[in-house]
Scaffold this active site. Structure first.
Site, PDB file in Angstrom:
ATOM      1  N   CYS A  73       0.826  -1.217   0.000  1.00 16.70           N
ATOM      2  CA  CYS A  73       0.000   0.000   0.000  1.00 16.70           C
ATOM      3  C   CYS A  73       0.855   1.261   0.000  1.00 16.70           C
ATOM      4  O   CYS A  73       0.503   2.268  -0.623  1.00 16.70           O
ATOM      5  CB  CYS A  73      -0.945  -0.007   1.186  1.00 16.70           C
ATOM      6  N   HIS A 365      -1.901   0.815   7.267  1.00 19.09           N
ATOM      7  CA  HIS A 365      -2.251   0.986   5.856  1.00 19.09           C
ATOM      8  C   HIS A 365      -1.898   2.400   5.404  1.00 19.09           C
ATOM      9  O   HIS A 365      -1.759   3.319   6.224  1.00 19.09           O
ATOM     10  CB  HIS A 365      -3.750   0.742   5.679  1.00 19.09           C
ATOM     11  N   ASN A 386      -8.352   4.405  -2.283  1.00 18.97           N
ATOM     12  CA  ASN A 386      -7.708   3.205  -1.755  1.00 18.97           C
ATOM     13  C   ASN A 386      -7.070   2.439  -2.910  1.00 18.97           C
ATOM     14  O   ASN A 386      -7.234   2.794  -4.076  1.00 18.97           O
ATOM     15  CB  ASN A 386      -8.730   2.344  -1.017  1.00 18.97           C
TER      16      ASN A 386
END
Length: 441
Positions: A73, A365, A386
């Site tokens: 991520c 994250h 995202n």
């Protein structure tokens, strides 16, 4: 320390059972939880209203990316920031950079720095807390913004069309498993060589052989990155473009305006002193590369700078704890999404500083802020890009209530120009190094 042993006896258990029996509507609550699950039973239906998908400030972006079953991520969030700049400047809406390219070099660089750490701590037992940390996951995926910036500064970037995803990069578990085994075994051998008193030359030769073997594993698994490539694309007006013989660094320098050294990681960690610069040397991934540093400030500063950057048409990398108070499928991030304290009649709240101190807070994250809704110049909710594909949220975009930002956002990356003069002066401090196991790691 005096050892305490409180054995549960029959009287204790009877008291527990009696207290449970006294809970109001115990049967109703039990049925609701057991039939629907804890979060579904505790979920606030009004969260949908608080997190609707309308924003007064919004950066123009395209489709979302998908990191699949990987912990990349932090790489996706940086490349997403860069690709939006490219898309706006050159008129290519859904342009995407290769995360696999940076992932390849991260694996090589991490092995290189891991060997240095094993050699430098060879005199310490494996039970030492620092050594234990280094051995806990030397081949894993996770990372920080500064780590991705260090890779870009050293190796540049390439379009995804030049170095695409494959089965291994989409699911990194097997590669990570192999690298963890390989690196731990190498670490054991390097420590033994140091403690056996071998020559520097023998140690260096062994280390180089080990690194060559890591390169082999990663190259077999991901592919060999290009040294040069031809950049060929059509823009949104169907105009054809061809730029030949570029190195990855030339490509970055030519097509991207950002100087990554102009950006700073602002953190909101109330367990530490504000207006202080911190570093995390244990997680640096590139020897001689950009170090991991955080400027710790109150949350209102993180919000103000992020809003300023969004208003100027630039998205914002941010680190957070996405597993807390979130609904993945619906793309909702709301600090009041699940009323679990009320459901169980048990107090479950903790202050942010306490969550850091007691290991409840974790930067799990990284995502990208692409918009914010302002009412009377105050944020009420934020638009979030995202990297989990289009099947989650609103075609991959999440909505974050401002309350969730207060509680579960720990870092934003902004250009230093959005800081006040006094805040920029703080960047001149000698950073205080954090321990490897710090909650910001």
């Amino acid at each position: 320390m005096t050892e305490i042993n409180n054995e549960l006896n029959a009287e204790d258990i009877a008291a527990l059972e009696a207290d449970f029996a006294k809970q109001p509507q115990a049967d109703v609550i039990s049925r609701a939880i057991q039939q629907n699950g804890i979060n579904n039973a505790a979920r606030d239906p009004k969260s949908v209203v608080r997190t609707n998908h309308v924003f007064s400030v919004e950066v123009k972006t395209g489709g979302v990316t998908n990191q699949r079953q990987s912990g990349r991520c932090w790489l996706f969030s940086l490349t997403n920031n860069l690709r939006h700049q490219f898309a706006e400047k050159y008129g290519v809406k859904d342009f995407e950079l290769s995360q696999s390219y940076l992932f390849f070099w991260d694996k090589i660089e991490r092995a290189n720095i891991f060997y240095d750490r094993m050699i430098s701590t060879a005199n310490l037992p494996t039970t030492d807390r620092t050594v234990d940390f280094y051995l806990s996951g030397p081949g894993n995926d996770g990372g920080q913004w500064s780590m991705s910036a260090a890779l870009v500064q050293k190796y540049g970037v390439v379009p995804q069309s030049v170095f695409p995803e494959n089965n291994v990069t989409k699911n990194t578990r097997d590669l990570n498993s192999v690298l963890n085994l390989k690196l731990r075994r190498d670490g054991m051998q390097l420590r033994d060589l140091v403690n056996d008193g071998v020559t520097d030359e023998e140690l260096a030769n062994t280390r180089q052989k080990m690194l060559s073997e890591v390169y082999r594993i990663v190259a077999y698994s991901i592919g060999v990155p290009p040294e040069t490539f031809d950049f060929e694309y059509r823009d949104d007006k169907n105009n054809y473009h061809l730029d030949q013989g570029l190195t990855p660094k030339e490509f970055f320098d030519k097509y991207f305006d950002d100087n990554l050294d102009d950006y700073i990681v602002l953190t909101n960690a109330p367990d530490k002193k504000y207006k202080k610069l911190y570093s995390l040397p244990s997680q640096n991934n590139v020897v001689g590369g950009k170090p991991i540093q955080f400027l710790n400030l109150p949350m209102e500063v993180l919000k103000e700078t992020a809003i300023s950057q969004l208003k100027d048409g630039m998205t914002v990398w941010f680190g957070n704890d996405v597993v807390e108070q979130s609904a993945r499928k619906d793309g909702i991030l709301d600090a009041n999404l699940y009323h679990r304290s009320e459901l169980f009649n048990v107090e479950l709240s903790m202050k942010k500083a306490d969550r850091f101190n007691y290991h409840q807070a974790e930067v799990s994250h990284a995502m990208v802020l692409t918009g914010v809704d302002l009412v009377d110049d105050k944020p009420t909710r934020w638009k979030v890009e995202n990297s989990w594909g289009e099947d989650n949220g609103e075609k991959g975009y999440f909505t974050m209530a401002d309350s969730w930002m207060d509680d579960f956002v720990y870092e934003v990356v902004v250009n230093k120009k959005y800081l006040s003069e006094d805040q920029q002066t703080l960047l001149k401090q000698v950073p205080e190094p954090l321990e490897p196991w710090d909650s910001l790691s």
